[in-house]
Design an enzyme around this catalytic site. Sequence first.
Site, PDB file in Angstrom:
ATOM      1  N   GLU A  79     -15.335 -17.042 -47.214  1.00 19.12           N
ATOM      2  CA  GLU A  79     -15.757 -15.967 -46.308  1.00 19.12           C
ATOM      3  C   GLU A  79     -16.476 -16.528 -45.084  1.00 19.12           C
ATOM      4  O   GLU A  79     -16.366 -15.974 -43.988  1.00 19.12           O
ATOM      5  CB  GLU A  79     -16.652 -14.974 -47.055  1.00 19.12           C
ATOM      6  CG  GLU A  79     -15.918 -14.126 -48.088  1.00 19.12           C
ATOM      7  CD  GLU A  79     -15.559 -14.885 -49.360  1.00 19.12           C
ATOM      8  OE1 GLU A  79     -16.150 -15.969 -49.600  1.00 19.12           O
ATOM      9  OE2 GLU A  79     -14.681 -14.416 -50.107  1.00 19.12           O
ATOM     10  N   HIS A  87     -17.247  -5.950 -57.538  1.00 21.92           N
ATOM     11  CA  HIS A  87     -16.112  -5.300 -56.873  1.00 21.92           C
ATOM     12  C   HIS A  87     -16.425  -3.838 -56.562  1.00 21.92           C
ATOM     13  O   HIS A  87     -15.514  -3.050 -56.378  1.00 21.92           O
ATOM     14  CB  HIS A  87     -14.856  -5.348 -57.745  1.00 21.92           C
ATOM     15  CG  HIS A  87     -14.320  -6.720 -57.977  1.00 21.92           C
ATOM     16  ND1 HIS A  87     -14.797  -7.542 -58.963  1.00 21.92           N
ATOM     17  CD2 HIS A  87     -13.356  -7.429 -57.342  1.00 21.92           C
ATOM     18  CE1 HIS A  87     -14.145  -8.693 -58.944  1.00 21.92           C
ATOM     19  NE2 HIS A  87     -13.263  -8.658 -57.969  1.00 21.92           N
TER      20      HIS A  87
END
Lengths: 339, 372
Positions: free
Chosen positions: A75, A144
């Site tokens: 990321e 998540h």
Amino acid sequence: MTATQDRPEMTPMTSGRTINLIQAVTEAIAEEMERDSRVVLFGEDVGARGGVFMATAGLQERFGKHRVFDTPLSEASIVGAAVGMAVRGLRPIAEIQFADYMGPGFDQIISQAAKIRYRSGGQFTAPMVIRTPSGGGVKGGHHHSQSPESYYTHTPGLKVVMPSTPYDAKGLLKAALRGEDPVIYFEPKRLYRAAKGQVPDHDYTVKLGEAAIRREGSDLSLIGYGGVMPDLEKAADALGAEGVSVEVIDLRSLVPWDRDRVLTSVQKTGRAVLVSEAPRISNFMGEVAYVIQEQAFDFLTAPVGQVAGFDTPYPYVQDKVYLPGANRIVAACVQALNY
Amino acid sequence: MIQPFTPEPIRFVAEDGTPVQPLPERFTPDVLRELHGLMLQAREFDRKLITLLRQGRTTFYAQSSGMEATQVGLARSIRVGHDWVWPYYRDHTLGLAMGVPMDELISQCLGTNSDTCRGRQMPHHFAARRQNFVSISSSIASQVPPAAGNAMAQKYLGVDEITVCTFGDGATSEGDWHAGMNMAGAAQAPALFVCENNQWAISTSIREQTASETIHIKARAYGMPGYYVDGNDIIAVMEVCAHAAGQVRAGHGPALVECLTYRVGSHSNADADAEKHYRTREEVDAWLARDPITRLEKLLEHLGHPVSAEERAALIARTHREVDEQVLRAEATGQPDWRIMFEDVYADLPDHLRQQEAFLRAEQSAGQGGRA
């Protein structure tokens, strides 16, 4: 100004199609890539696979590997590269597979993307969009399912957006891509396929910073954004059946956010209940509540109510219990109505 | 022929000024004298800025004394204003050698109205659009992934520019460094990474920084060549950087150059007594003996073109005079007012900032400071 001009989301469409939210995202990207060769799209698995949610399905095939490509699983690289590309003149769309994974890219977002215009005196800028699925309701456990938007609303220099309808998803993403600032674009993943709605056939944008009034009412303002919006609608239906007139507002955009529309509504109804699924402490809605009490205190007939996530990590098994559902929203509204 | 992954740093000139291999033809006495002048100017710039610091006219300064060959050499190996540079905070000598005007550097260090960055960053964190010298961030190694992206954009646009990214040895421990190196390698982007290994990250030595014997060998992990160069030998720096930049520009993917050098002074004014706390006088003295400016003077002497004491003194005096003049000129422009706080946060002023600006305007016109 007429009501429909003021609220383009309520404009009757002469020609349009019904699509879901994820299709709206895909269409927005495709149309902007078609329109502007500076737009490039990248992230983990966005290419051949089309993203883990298929938001970018078919785009690599259509625009080629040089414009739609997979990156290393990093990321920091994805966000950081977007900053460098934007500085050099491209319009990058960086996809972070889940908002929960933005942590390794956090330094790039807050130290580079958010600040390069300011610290260089406007000599260098980073107009870019970071798209990421966020929120719960998909049995994803705490890595998540989180709603980390408040980390980003707290950073000057970033704009923060979260749509809840296909119309807004498409219009906001297009506006974000045509803007000059870095935008964090949260996609409520549980609405990807659940939220269906009409989008016009013609090109349009939705300006960042304008809330949408989903339904008008006179007794209470119910305000939310993103994945909780269907629950607000359900709660408003339930209260409506009891004769309570609820005004439902979708913020759509958190930075900047539409103080005027919220305050006008609360001044009319005298009651506000704020809903989000993020943990309660330092929740963005705390800022909305503060502004309401600061600017509309004399109009309030009850304390501002808040329904939020709990201050726990997101629980896998108790997914549905954790999320503010319609029942909890109705209860908060009843409390405000009976105050 | 310049080779990557040499066990010893590549050098052309020994510490006593004798060439250890034939000097490339381009290093004529005139060129060498010009390089000497640039390095001396940078050294004196450091000296003057430290004086300003002591006078309280600026609040932070990170000197690059001892690292002049690395930074001037790098500046002379790229196409200034064509290539893009993502620097780190000790790179004012690089900036000077790239032609960033001295008044811009000084104005930034003083945070005056003439500061192109508008007084928003701490001293020594400048940016220069004309030179494509991108804004410096204090957050260590955070410039590395954006540099990779900058290079990826250059590849996408099909231009023959390269991106140069500099950092110290400490930066190579950060996650952002590895992320950016890996990204550039995977994308085969035209990025030249230059480690100015000055051996100390504030008070942490390179030996405590990494178990890796050198920095340049880490390039192997990212699929790029790693060059090891004596960073105090300006000829070696220019030869290696020019070679690496040429390879990068030719489309062979990114490269890493490790310039082995030394920060002679402290990290900043915050640790001015470095020798008392974390390193020995002997170590500093040993590196002073390898000083890049002295080494070049000795080479010029060896070649029969010595820099005279008068020339040296005149150059020093000129730099001091120029800094003094620029400081006065910068200070005369005054400090940016409170309005700069709100500008450039976004492209346009959003309502919430408009309201906060109005609040501050009212407070300021009423003569009430926020700190009263």
